[in-house]
Design a protein around this motif. Structure first.
Motif, short mmCIF file in Angstrom:
data_model
loop_
_atom_site.label_atom_id
_atom_site.label_comp_id
_atom_site.label_asym_id
_atom_site.label_seq_id
_atom_site.Cartn_x
_atom_site.Cartn_y
_atom_site.Cartn_z
N ARG A 168 0.84 -1.18 0.00
CA ARG A 168 0.00 0.00 0.00
C ARG A 168 0.88 1.23 0.00
O ARG A 168 1.96 1.24 0.60
N THR A 169 0.42 2.26 -0.70
CA THR A 169 1.14 3.53 -0.78
C THR A 169 0.15 4.65 -0.54
O THR A 169 -0.87 4.75 -1.23
N THR A 170 0.42 5.46 0.47
CA THR A 170 -0.42 6.63 0.73
C THR A 170 -0.01 7.73 -0.25
O THR A 170 1.17 8.04 -0.39
N TRP A 171 -1.02 8.32 -0.90
CA TRP A 171 -0.71 9.28 -1.97
C TRP A 171 -1.42 10.61 -1.77
O TRP A 171 -2.63 10.66 -1.52
N HIS A 172 -0.62 11.66 -1.84
CA HIS A 172 -1.12 13.04 -1.92
C HIS A 172 -0.26 13.71 -2.99
O HIS A 172 0.98 13.63 -2.92
N PRO A 173 -0.87 14.37 -3.97
CA PRO A 173 -0.08 14.93 -5.06
C PRO A 173 0.92 15.99 -4.62
O PRO A 173 1.91 16.24 -5.32
N GLY A 174 0.70 16.58 -3.44
CA GLY A 174 1.64 17.56 -2.93
C GLY A 174 2.82 16.94 -2.22
O GLY A 174 3.78 17.63 -1.87
N VAL A 175 2.76 15.63 -1.98
CA VAL A 175 3.85 14.93 -1.30
C VAL A 175 4.60 14.02 -2.27
O VAL A 175 5.82 13.98 -2.29
N LEU A 176 3.86 13.31 -3.07
CA LEU A 176 4.42 12.39 -4.06
C LEU A 176 3.80 12.73 -5.40
O LEU A 176 2.58 12.64 -5.57
N SER A 177 4.62 13.14 -6.35
CA SER A 177 4.10 13.56 -7.65
C SER A 177 3.57 12.36 -8.44
O SER A 177 3.89 11.20 -8.14
N GLU A 178 2.80 12.66 -9.46
CA GLU A 178 2.30 11.59 -10.34
C GLU A 178 3.46 10.86 -10.99
O GLU A 178 3.45 9.62 -11.11
N ASP A 179 4.49 11.58 -11.41
CA ASP A 179 5.66 10.94 -12.02
C ASP A 179 6.36 10.02 -11.04
O ASP A 179 6.84 8.94 -11.42
N GLU A 180 6.42 10.41 -9.77
CA GLU A 180 7.06 9.55 -8.77
C GLU A 180 6.23 8.30 -8.51
O GLU A 180 6.78 7.21 -8.30
N LEU A 181 4.91 8.44 -8.51
CA LEU A 181 4.06 7.26 -8.33
C LEU A 181 4.23 6.29 -9.50
O LEU A 181 4.31 5.07 -9.31
N LEU A 182 4.35 6.83 -10.70
CA LEU A 182 4.60 5.98 -11.87
C LEU A 182 5.98 5.35 -11.80
O LEU A 182 6.17 4.20 -12.21
N ALA A 183 6.96 6.08 -11.26
CA ALA A 183 8.30 5.52 -11.09
C ALA A 183 8.27 4.35 -10.13
O ALA A 183 8.96 3.33 -10.33
N LEU A 184 7.48 4.46 -9.06
CA LEU A 184 7.34 3.35 -8.12
C LEU A 184 6.70 2.14 -8.80
O LEU A 184 7.12 1.00 -8.60
N ALA A 185 5.71 2.39 -9.63
CA ALA A 185 5.08 1.29 -10.38
C ALA A 185 6.13 0.58 -11.24
O ALA A 185 6.17 -0.67 -11.30
N ARG A 186 7.00 1.34 -11.89
CA ARG A 186 8.04 0.71 -12.72
C ARG A 186 9.02 -0.09 -11.87
O ARG A 186 9.52 -1.14 -12.30
#
Length: 240
Positions: A168-186
């Motif tokens: 699980r990953t807690t996500w807020h766009p002001g903390v973790l950018s969309e690009d960073e979330l996609l990087a984690l997926a990769r």
């Protein structure tokens, strides 16, 4: 080999009945343990970070164990959460005692203590591992150098164990950018399969005033689909 007794384990709080903290609608009690050195800004249990704080609602593990005896046949599992439960030396014995009463054992962890995780894993039926960020952003999120290495070592331990696992990953766009979330997926893609839940930020319990004022986060549908395209073998969901 002797292990630290569970008697010294102090419980900061208990949720007596939950159907969402152990997957599959399993009825569970959630036991919260105090203490966490990481400083993730979105933390919902920030009040549990300081291991030295004492609260009138705290109780001994022995007290909780006696209560659990009365829940046999009514509950299916005990989930150890926090804070970070792996920081408590008595956790292994507490898990053993819970299993001795016939309960399944769940664990919520950040994976910050892989050596402690390896010790308790034989007693864990299911684990929820909080992956904070792609490796390059980990220290920024947790405030701790080396946190990425610890978390990914724990991920490897969990993947090799028979315990069921939810990432699980807690996500807020002001903390973790969309690009960073996609990087984690990769970074997860070499695992080929698994379950990954994006927990949209909720302000309840968060001590960061700016984040709390921003309100709940909502996952854009397009972003979710991009993550799923990177991880076709994963079940990628959202918890809001």
């Amino acid at each position: 080999m002797s292990h630290p007794p569970a008697a010294g384990l102090t419980v900061a709080g208990v949720t007596p009945l939950s159907s969402v903290d152990y997957p599959g609608g399993v009825l569970a009690a959630v036991v919260f343990l105090r203490g966490c050195p990481w400083r993730c800004p979105y933390c919902q249990n920030a009040a549990l970070r300081d291991a030295g704080v004492r609260d009138p609602d705290e109780r001994s593990w022995g007290h909780v164990l006696e209560w659990l005896r009365t829940r046999s046949g009514l509950l299916d599992a005990v989930v150890f959460s926090g804070g970070e439960p792996l920081l408590w030396p008595g956790l292994l014995e507490a898990m053993r005692e819970a299993r001795g009463l016939g309960f399944r054992v769940g664990l919520h962890t950040s994976g910050m203590a892989p050596a402690a995780l390896e010790r308790v894993l034989p007693l864990v039926d299911w684990a929820g591992l909080d992956l904070k960020a792609p490796r390059a952003a980990y220290a920024r999120i947790t405030g701790q150098g080396g946190s990425a290495d610890a978390a990914w070592e724990s991920l490897g331990l969990l993947r090799r164990s028979p315990a069921a696992l939810e990432l699980r990953t807690t996500w807020h766009p002001g903390v973790l950018s969309e690009d960073e979330l996609l990087a984690l997926a990769r970074e997860l893609s070499p695992l080929k399969s698994g379950e990954w839940v994006i927990q949209a930020f909720q302000p309840t319990g968060c001590e960061d005033e700016a984040l709390s004022a921003s309100g709940r986060a909502h996952m854009p549908a397009e972003l979710l689909e991009r993550m799923r395209s990177i991880l076709p073998g994963f079940r990628v969901g959202v918890r809001e």
